[in-house]
Enzyme design. Structure first.
Site, mmCIF file in Angstrom:
data_model
loop_
_atom_site.group_PDB
_atom_site.id
_atom_site.type_symbol
_atom_site.label_atom_id
_atom_site.label_comp_id
_atom_site.label_asym_id
_atom_site.label_seq_id
_atom_site.Cartn_x
_atom_site.Cartn_y
_atom_site.Cartn_z
ATOM 1 N N ARG A 79 -3.901 -8.922 -6.576
ATOM 2 C CA ARG A 79 -4.305 -7.948 -7.590
ATOM 3 C C ARG A 79 -3.076 -7.352 -8.271
ATOM 4 O O ARG A 79 -3.178 -6.855 -9.400
ATOM 5 C CB ARG A 79 -5.127 -6.822 -6.960
ATOM 6 N N LYS A 91 -3.277 2.317 -11.346
ATOM 7 C CA LYS A 91 -3.618 2.661 -9.959
ATOM 8 C C LYS A 91 -2.754 1.831 -9.003
ATOM 9 O O LYS A 91 -2.185 0.820 -9.406
ATOM 10 C CB LYS A 91 -5.101 2.421 -9.697
ATOM 11 N N HIS A 145 -10.497 1.535 1.966
ATOM 12 C CA HIS A 145 -11.964 1.558 2.007
ATOM 13 C C HIS A 145 -12.462 1.808 3.430
ATOM 14 O O HIS A 145 -13.567 2.304 3.630
ATOM 15 C CB HIS A 145 -12.547 0.225 1.519
ATOM 16 N N ASP A 151 -9.321 7.953 -6.498
ATOM 17 C CA ASP A 151 -10.088 6.772 -6.115
ATOM 18 C C ASP A 151 -11.407 7.306 -5.564
ATOM 19 O O ASP A 151 -11.585 8.518 -5.365
ATOM 20 C CB ASP A 151 -9.325 5.960 -5.065
#
Length: 379
Positions: free
Chosen positions: A146, A176, A189, A261
């Site tokens: 990413r 980000k 997460h 986030d």
């Protein structure tokens, strides 16, 4: 407008929220919140997308629901590579690593413009990209390809091109995850990652692309739910006055919008109540609280923000300042919204068109299979 009405309107601009399902119209609670100005925007995920016709109907309805002269945010995580919320028939977008390896800012800008143009005609006006993390840890479970590169300079240069492409297409980019998630061993997460680097390392690597992006005028930055004890031994970055005010605002000079986030990620949701997150976020200097799933949580956040504003003139001033930053950004960059959307059938002249596919195709040469979306818990 009464003082309380102004406070509630200001608080609404500090919330972007999500919901389940893929309807053709916004669910009633979302419609009501947009009508009343109790949320400033909505984020959509893969779970909200069935067909292109359904998606365009939904985003059109979201834009219609907002009151006043300011459009709502209709946001998405459309990074490219594995993190894509809307797939076919859109043009495939390569992983950002492939763009970074090319080391061609103009090519990155062209690919970014393709991406942004296609989500724009679908009704999105805010994209949570580019990733400004530096991919220095091959065992990182959530960043990897990413990121544009393991080289901070390449990340900064590619991100600048990405920003140009989005601005050209009229979609707001959001960098980000500040102050840098690229070297962690854990996925926020699932748990709260910790980086033990000293300040010299952080400034040379993690912070370098953010410093350059701020200098290039990036309008919005998203926080990372990570701990950096060298900067703040007590709070994750998302809730740290030292990191957000001292470092991002004062040292780097960022004047744009700071967004969290998702506050339902386990890194923070298993440690704090939503009310505690609001209190900590106000102290840290957050402008937007992102709550991607649960209505009860975003309603509780709204009421907590209003209650805190009623208690203190100082807090009301903080809320007003955050709302002003959000409104300024909307007025400056979303002057063309709401726009008339084409009929779904007409969109095929844009979505996945041959010109767009030819723009992105060279970056797929030698690219491995994309694999699993590392952000699937938010999808």
């Amino acid at each position: 407008m009464s003082e309380e009405a102004q406070l509630r309107a200001d608080v609404g601009q500090m919330l972007i929220v999500g919901f389940d399902g893929a309807p053709t119209q916004a669910p009633a609670p979302i419609q009501q919140a947009l009508n009343r100005g109790e949320v400033g925007g909505v984020i959509l995920f893969r779970r909200n997308v069935d067909t292109i016709a359904q998606l365009v109907s939904l985003t059109t309805d979201l834009h219609r629901q907002a009151q006043g002269d300011l459009p709502p945010w209709v946001a998405v995580d459309q990074e490219g590579g594995r993190v894509i919320r809307v797939r076919e028939p859109l043009t495939p977008i390569p992983p950002m690593r492939a763009l970074g390896q090319a080391a061609d800012q103009r090519a990155v800008a062209r690919v970014s413009e393709v991406l942004a143009t296609e989500i724009s005609v679908l009704g999105f006006n805010l994209n949570f990209a580019p990733v400004l993390d530096v991919d220095t840890n091959p065992d990182n479970p959530v960043i990897g390809d990413r990121a544009f590169s393991s080289d901070p300079e390449r990340v900064a240069r590619a991100a600048a091109g990405f920003m140009v492409g989005h601005h050209t297409a009229g979609v707001v980019p959001c960098g980000k995850h500040f102050p840098g998630h690229g070297d962690t061993l854990q996925d926020s997460h699932l748990t709260l990652p910790r980086l033990m680097h000293d300040e010299e390392r952080l400034r040379a690597v993690e912070l370098f692309p953010f410093k350059r992006a701020v200098g290039a005028g990036i309008p919005m930055i998203m926080t990372a739910h990570i701990e950096l004890p060298v900067l703040d031994a007590f709070h994750p970055a998302t809730f740290s006055p030292r990191i957000l005010q001292g470092l991002l605002r004062e040292e780097l000079g960022f004047e744009g919008v700071i967004i969290t986030d998702c506050l339902e990620m386990k890194a923070v949701s298993e440690r704090y109540t939503i009310e505690e997150m609001v209190d900590l976020g106000l102290d840290a200097g957050l402008d937007i609280f992102l709550i991607s799933h649960t209505e009860a949580k975003w309603r509780a956040a709204f009421e907590r923000l209003v209650a805190r504003g009623k208690e203190s003139a100082e807090v009301r001033e903080k809320i007003a300042a955050s709302a002003a930053r959000v409104r300024t950004l909307k007025r400056d960059l979303l002057g063309h919204w709401p726009r008339p959307f084409e009929a779904p059938g007409d969109l095929m002249d844009i979505l996945g068109c041959e010109e767009h596919r030819q723009t992105t195709a060279p970056f797929f040469a030698g690219t491995p299979e994309l694999g699993q979306d590392p952000t699937e818990l938010d999808a």
